[in-house]
Design a protein around this motif. Structure first.
Motif, PDB file in Angstrom:
ATOM      1  N   LEU A 167       2.257  -0.598  -7.402  1.00 52.44           N
ATOM      2  CA  LEU A 167       2.624  -0.354  -6.012  1.00 52.44           C
ATOM      3  C   LEU A 167       2.633   1.132  -5.653  1.00 52.44           C
ATOM      4  CD1 LEU A 167       3.733  -1.561  -3.330  1.00 52.44           C
ATOM      5  CD2 LEU A 167       6.030  -1.332  -4.319  1.00 52.44           C
ATOM      6  N   TYR A 168       3.098   1.985  -6.559  1.00 54.72           N
ATOM      7  CA  TYR A 168       3.300   3.399  -6.229  1.00 54.72           C
ATOM      8  C   TYR A 168       2.012   4.118  -5.821  1.00 54.72           C
ATOM      9  CZ  TYR A 168       8.264   3.845  -7.407  1.00 54.72           C
ATOM     10  OH  TYR A 168       9.632   3.766  -7.399  1.00 54.72           O
ATOM     11  N   PRO A 169       0.891   3.975  -6.543  1.00 49.82           N
ATOM     12  CA  PRO A 169      -0.336   4.657  -6.078  1.00 49.82           C
ATOM     13  C   PRO A 169      -0.769   4.201  -4.693  1.00 49.82           C
ATOM     14  CG  PRO A 169      -0.557   3.965  -8.368  1.00 49.82           C
ATOM     15  CD  PRO A 169       0.692   3.330  -7.851  1.00 49.82           C
ATOM     16  N   TRP A 170      -0.574   2.921  -4.395  1.00 48.76           N
ATOM     17  CA  TRP A 170      -0.911   2.417  -3.058  1.00 48.76           C
ATOM     18  C   TRP A 170      -0.004   3.044  -2.003  1.00 48.76           C
ATOM     19  CZ3 TRP A 170       2.003  -0.939   0.212  1.00 48.76           C
ATOM     20  CH2 TRP A 170       1.300  -1.383   1.336  1.00 48.76           C
ATOM     21  N   LEU A 171       1.291   3.170  -2.322  1.00 50.13           N
ATOM     22  CA  LEU A 171       2.210   3.817  -1.386  1.00 50.13           C
ATOM     23  C   LEU A 171       1.822   5.278  -1.164  1.00 50.13           C
ATOM     24  CD1 LEU A 171       5.695   2.414  -2.482  1.00 50.13           C
ATOM     25  CD2 LEU A 171       4.421   1.874  -0.401  1.00 50.13           C
ATOM     26  N   TYR A 172       1.363   5.930  -2.226  1.00 53.49           N
ATOM     27  CA  TYR A 172       0.934   7.328  -2.081  1.00 53.49           C
ATOM     28  C   TYR A 172      -0.217   7.441  -1.092  1.00 53.49           C
ATOM     29  CZ  TYR A 172      -1.140  11.851  -3.046  1.00 53.49           C
ATOM     30  OH  TYR A 172      -1.672  13.111  -2.908  1.00 53.49           O
ATOM     31  N   SER A 173      -1.172   6.503  -1.163  1.00 51.61           N
ATOM     32  CA  SER A 173      -2.311   6.546  -0.238  1.00 51.61           C
ATOM     33  C   SER A 173      -1.852   6.369   1.215  1.00 51.61           C
ATOM     34  CB  SER A 173      -3.338   5.468  -0.606  1.00 51.61           C
ATOM     35  OG  SER A 173      -2.813   4.167  -0.369  1.00 51.61           O
ATOM     36  N   LEU A 174      -0.740   5.657   1.417  1.00 51.33           N
ATOM     37  CA  LEU A 174      -0.200   5.488   2.764  1.00 51.33           C
ATOM     38  C   LEU A 174       0.588   6.706   3.230  1.00 51.33           C
ATOM     39  CD1 LEU A 174       1.144   1.796   2.686  1.00 51.33           C
ATOM     40  CD2 LEU A 174      -1.021   2.612   3.637  1.00 51.33           C
ATOM     41  N   LEU A 175       1.316   7.333   2.293  1.00 47.72           N
ATOM     42  CA  LEU A 175       2.233   8.410   2.662  1.00 47.72           C
ATOM     43  C   LEU A 175       1.606   9.798   2.582  1.00 47.72           C
ATOM     44  CD1 LEU A 175       5.478   7.105   0.906  1.00 47.72           C
ATOM     45  CD2 LEU A 175       4.892   6.988   3.330  1.00 47.72           C
ATOM     46  N   ALA A 176       0.493   9.927   1.864  1.00 44.00           N
ATOM     47  CA  ALA A 176      -0.146  11.242   1.751  1.00 44.00           C
ATOM     48  C   ALA A 176      -0.522  11.832   3.109  1.00 44.00           C
ATOM     49  CB  ALA A 176      -1.367  11.153   0.835  1.00 44.00           C
ATOM     50  N   PRO A 177      -1.064  11.033   4.054  1.00 46.75           N
ATOM     51  CA  PRO A 177      -1.365  11.611   5.371  1.00 46.75           C
ATOM     52  C   PRO A 177      -0.114  12.078   6.126  1.00 46.75           C
ATOM     53  CG  PRO A 177      -2.576   9.564   5.057  1.00 46.75           C
ATOM     54  CD  PRO A 177      -1.585   9.654   3.946  1.00 46.75           C
ATOM     55  N   LEU A 178       1.067  11.566   5.708  1.00 49.16           N
ATOM     56  CA  LEU A 178       2.316  11.953   6.367  1.00 49.16           C
ATOM     57  C   LEU A 178       2.980  13.153   5.708  1.00 49.16           C
ATOM     58  CD1 LEU A 178       3.810   8.375   6.936  1.00 49.16           C
ATOM     59  CD2 LEU A 178       2.456   9.762   8.527  1.00 49.16           C
ATOM     60  N   GLY A 179       2.343  13.683   4.638  1.00 49.62           N
ATOM     61  CA  GLY A 179       2.868  14.904   4.028  1.00 49.62           C
ATOM     62  C   GLY A 179       3.299  14.791   2.580  1.00 49.62           C
ATOM     63  N   LEU A 180       3.240  13.611   1.979  1.00 47.32           N
ATOM     64  CA  LEU A 180       3.611  13.484   0.570  1.00 47.32           C
ATOM     65  C   LEU A 180       2.487  14.064  -0.289  1.00 47.32           C
ATOM     66  CD1 LEU A 180       5.622  12.311  -1.546  1.00 47.32           C
ATOM     67  CD2 LEU A 180       4.226  10.234  -1.541  1.00 47.32           C
ATOM     68  N   ASN A 181       2.804  15.096  -1.088  1.00 45.51           N
ATOM     69  CA  ASN A 181       1.785  15.693  -1.940  1.00 45.51           C
ATOM     70  C   ASN A 181       1.897  15.191  -3.375  1.00 45.51           C
ATOM     71  OD1 ASN A 181       3.860  17.242  -3.229  1.00 45.51           O
ATOM     72  ND2 ASN A 181       3.711  18.757  -1.587  1.00 45.51           N
TER      73      ASN A 181
END
Length: 333
Positions: A167-181
């Motif tokens: 789940l975590y890599p998928w969440l990263y793909s969602l949150l990266a455009p919002l600023g999660l590096n």
């Protein structure tokens, strides 16, 4: 036990790890985060639940999940430097401590509300709060819990840790455009995911920078296991242990080996060729350990445990994701 008793299970996990490595090199899987570690574990779970595995595999699988995993984690330190460790510093240690304390405290409270016995609450809480199956197995002798309760706790944390790993890599793909590096994602992964090997897999699915921060954060969390066990033993000795009887403590020595490997890498004494060879060995050891973890995951055993332990493990998984995410956001912002 004869030395060749380890061979069947070791070979099975090794072959699965090699096959996973070949699959992970395929362009489509590589583009969708299909790392060798993730594929090795998923392949093991599928094989283990298609048909019963031979009992003679068990010694080798235990060797892979314990000694080989710890050796792989120690060698992982050769990719990191003391500068990276110091850069994370006290802020990440505080995140780890808050995640541990809040998760374990919640496990004790929720577990009793669900009607679980105290031993099960402690084991599931320790596994969720610190380092998965290793924490469960380290906590079991301290509270003198039964093997059956430990097995149920291990099944729960492995199940939900595996879900989180995907789940975590998928969440990263969602949150990266919002600023999660990648750096912040690595700290989040290391401070909230269950197993060390799952942290490596979830970090590498995003990038090597994320994996480095994830493993450093996770190993700081693993080192909190020693003071946790000392405090738990002191509490248990007063409540349950007979007068004068000592409770054994399990120290996670491999965490200190990991720090030593970072120091060796930082010193520059290793020749480049030797370091590269050790890192290739490290990838193989970790993939083999993940394959063994998958091969030892029985969905029937998880179902047989009943709904209360699984519900507690699920609720703690939700807390690690949301509450742990909140702790990360507050302290990293």
């Amino acid at each position: 036990m004869q030395k060749n008793a380890y061979l069947p299970g070791l070979l099975a996990a090794l072959l699965l790890a090699l096959a996973a490595g070949q699959l992970a090199s395929l362009p489509w899987l590589a583009a969708h985060g299909g790392s060798a570690l993730t594929l090795a574990m998923l392949g093991g779970i599928v094989l283990a639940n298609l048909r019963p595995l031979p009992s003679r595999w068990q010694p080798g699988l235990r060797l892979c999940k314990q000694q080989l995993l710890r050796a792989g984690i120690v060698l992982f330190g050769l990719q990191l430097t003391l500068g990276q460790l110091l850069q994370l510093g006290g802020r990440v240690l505080l995140i780890d401590a808050l995640v541990l304390a809040s998760t374990f405290g919640l496990a004790l409270w929720l577990g009793r509300k669900l009607g679980l016995d105290r031993d099960s609450c402690v084991l599931i809480g320790a596994g969720s709060a610190i380092c998965g199956a290793a924490a469960v197995l380290a906590t079991q002798p301290v509270i003198r819990a039964s093997g059956e309760r430990a097995s149920v706790a291990v099944a729960g944390v492995v199940l939900f840790g595996s879900i989180a790993m995907l789940l975590y890599p998928w969440l990263y793909s969602l949150l990266a455009p919002l600023g999660l590096n990648e750096a912040a994602y690595g700290v989040l992964t290391g401070s909230t995911l269950h197993e060390v090997a799952q942290v490596v897999a979830a970090g590498r699915a995003v990038g090597e920078g994320a994996a480095a921060n994830a493993v450093l954060t996770k190993m700081l969390r693993v080192m909190l296991l020693a003071p946790f066990l000392l405090l738990l033993a002191a509490c248990w000795q007063r409540r349950a242990a007979p007068t004068g009887q000592r409770v054994p403590i399990t120290v996670p020595w491999f965490a200190f080996g990991f720090i030593a490997a970072i120091a060796v890498n930082s010193s520059g004494v290793l020749a480049a060729g030797l370091r590269d060879g050790l890192l290739q060995l490290d990838r193989l050891l970790l993939a083999t350990a993940m394959a063994a973890l998958g091969l030892d995951t029985r969905l029937a055993a998880i179902r047989a445990a009943g709904w209360q332990p699984l519900l507690l493990a699920a609720l703690l998984f939700g807390w690690l994701l949301l509450g742990g995410g909140g702790i990360n956001w507050l302290l990293q912002a």
